[in-house]
Design an enzyme around this catalytic site. Structure first.
Site, PDB file in Angstrom:
ATOM      1  CG  HIS A  60      -1.842   0.853   0.854  1.00  0.00           C
ATOM      2  ND1 HIS A  60      -1.688   2.158   1.143  1.00  0.00           N
ATOM      3  CD2 HIS A  60      -3.356   0.473   0.989  1.00  0.00           C
ATOM      4  CE1 HIS A  60      -2.663   2.598   1.505  1.00  0.00           C
ATOM      5  NE2 HIS A  60      -3.789   2.062   1.375  1.00  0.00           N
ATOM      6  CG  HIS A 133     -13.033  15.506 -52.107  1.00  0.00           C
ATOM      7  ND1 HIS A 133     -13.785  14.688 -51.153  1.00  0.00           N
ATOM      8  CD2 HIS A 133     -13.666  16.360 -51.950  1.00  0.00           C
ATOM      9  CE1 HIS A 133     -15.153  14.612 -51.082  1.00  0.00           C
ATOM     10  NE2 HIS A 133     -15.735  16.384 -52.181  1.00  0.00           N
ATOM     11  CB  SER A 264      17.209   8.503 -45.235  1.00  0.00           C
ATOM     12  OG  SER A 264      17.382   6.869 -45.575  1.00  0.00           O
ATOM     13  NE  ARG A 278      10.279  12.793 -32.104  1.00  0.00           N
ATOM     14  CZ  ARG A 278      11.038  13.803 -32.163  1.00  0.00           C
ATOM     15  NH1 ARG A 278      10.866  14.424 -32.014  1.00  0.00           N
ATOM     16  NH2 ARG A 278      11.786  14.133 -33.281  1.00  0.00           N
ATOM     17  NE  ARG A 304     -11.292   2.576  -6.100  1.00  0.00           N
ATOM     18  CZ  ARG A 304     -10.060   2.900  -5.320  1.00  0.00           C
ATOM     19  NH1 ARG A 304      -9.733   3.306  -3.762  1.00  0.00           N
ATOM     20  NH2 ARG A 304      -9.180   3.073  -6.327  1.00  0.00           N
TER      21      ARG A 304
END
Length: 455
Positions: A60, A133, A264, A278, A304
């Site tokens: 706990h 579109h 790259s 990202r 709860r």
């Protein structure tokens, strides 16, 4: 944001909640001034290692922290947590952290909106093609397109600001929300449970919800995370649009690219939109997190159950950390945006003439032409123009219309050239973009909540 959601900050805030409770109960004669002074002396003396050792045995975390605090404050430690249940401490602290996190995000959004305003003002009058579109439609201006992105961020800014100001907390309500333990403690003292609750919460800038169980309604978590996920949707749409416009066929915009940046490992010529990618990647996480919060709200049974506890420990913090990164990345992109005016002009000249056909049709119709017959003629020459574009020729539509007797009868060549100029068909784009930028500049921003304000 990382400091706000750190384990040490959470435990320091737990201790400050315990101290505030002891101080409020001290006014009812339940805790002495000497005991309160002892508690205050050790309020920031978090010892994570010691707490974790205790937690290994008792499983706990809040009780482990409580035992460490009580062992340090030997005079006042015995008066900690009087009448409280764990969620009286944890839930109120979590609400306080979320309010600060929302305020932090809103402050960052204001900076992002200011960056947008500068770019909108710079490019308000620059014509470019608009696309519906993902097909060429009609001209707009680059400043107006930026306004479309910025306006969504503006909606998020207003939404998060209202949410930070409104968000209620659990309050001090005990094990099932009845405040029975506090009422028993305070019986005969002349101090009410509501007085103690208001005093404790006010030190954290909180107000209690009217009705709670052992926890505040987990629907509040869903409201908060959904609002942050909406911000992620805004950021993702913006970033996806940047990725499209930065792609080779469009080539109109680009992310800032460092002098020594590597695009790259195998293709050294690449300038990939990695910040936008990202953003889109992180935004998906926030959308998923909102779904988790929905399930927590729907499955928290009766007063709860513990279905929510484990995932909330990571989901809430990760949601705000990811959102913070989204806004930082968006700010970098907007501030350092590369604009290729040559490609913008090329795309405008390639596709813009098609948008001018309606103006030609209306001008001829006003002078007595058969609208339906001319519409069919425009369709025919437009198809011929498309065929030419498919072979990489210059758009021949203005020349085809100028050479067609059906139009020459009604429109002079000089007027036709004016009507066919795509830059003349941006409507109110520039005006509205400038008005929006002015609105952003004039925003009155409240002072943001900070971590220091609750520690």
């Amino acid at each position: 944001m990382r400091a706000l959601f750190s384990e040490e900050t959470k435990r320091r805030m737990w201790r400050r909640m315990w101290l505030a409770l002891a101080q409020a109960q001290g006014r009812a004669g339940l805790v002495s001034n000497e005991e309160i002074a002892d508690l205050r002396r050790f309020v920031d003396a978090v010892d994570l290692a010691a707490a974790h050792e205790i937690e290994k045995d008792i499983h706990h975390d809040l009780m482990a922290e409580l035992r460490v605090y009580a062992s340090q404050a030997k005079l006042g430690g015995g008066k900690l947590h009087l009448g409280a249940t764990s969620m009286d401490i944890e839930d109120n602290v979590e609400t306080a952290r979320m309010k600060v996190a929302l305020s932090m995000l809103d402050d960052s959004l204001r900076s992002l909106l200011d960056a947008f305003a500068g770019q909108i003002e710079k490019y308000a009058d620059l014509p470019c093609m608009a696309y519906t579109h993902l097909q060429a439609a009609e001209p707009t201006t680059l400043g107006y397109r930026m306004s479309l992105w910025a306006h969504d961020f503006y909606l998020d800014y207003e939404n998060l600001k209202c949410l930070a100001a409104w968000l209620p907390s659990k309050g001090l309500r005990g094990a099932v929300g009845t405040s029975a333990s506090y009422a028993a403690l305070l019986d005969g003292t002349g101090v009410s449970t509501d007085q103690v609750e208001r005093e404790v919460l006010s030190s954290f800038g909180l107000t209690a919800a009217m009705i709670t169980g052992q926890t505040y309604s987990r629907r509040l978590d869903y409201i908060v995370v959904s609002a942050v996920a909406a911000l992620a949707a805004t950021a993702s749409k913006f970033a996806f649009d940047i990725r499209i416009l930065a792609s080779s066929p469009f080539g109109e915009l680009g992310e800032p690219f460092g002098e020594k940046q590597v695009g790259s490992s195998s293709m050294p010529f690449k300038r990939n939109p990695i910040m936008s990618e990202r953003i889109c990647s992180l935004a998906r996480l926030l959308n998923a997190n909102a779904g988790v919060m929905w399930q927590n709200a729907a499955d928290n049974l009766l007063e709860r159950t513990l279905d929510d506890s484990a995932n909330r420990r990571s989901v809430i913090a990760e949601t705000f950390l990811a959102a913070d990164e989204l806004v930082v990345l968006a700010h970098k992109i907007v501030s350092g945006l590369r604009v290729d005016k040559h490609r913008i002009e090329g795309n405008l000249q390639r596709f813009g003439p098609f948008a001018a056909t309606e103006a030609v049709l209306m001008a001829a119709a006003r002078r007595g032409a058969d609208r339906q017959a001319l519409h069919e003629r425009l369709r025919e020459v437009s198809m011929r123009a498309w065929e030419a574009l498919e072979t990489d020729e210059k758009n021949p539509l203005p020349d085809l219309i100028a050479a067609d007797p059906a139009f020459a009868e009604y429109i002079e060549p000089a007027e036709l050239r004016t009507l066919m100029d795509p830059k003349a068909h941006t409507g109110l784009a520039a005006e509205r973009a400038k008005l929006f930028a002015a609105k952003v500049r004039a925003l009155e921003t409240p002072a943001p909540l900070t971590l220091e304000s609750i520690l």
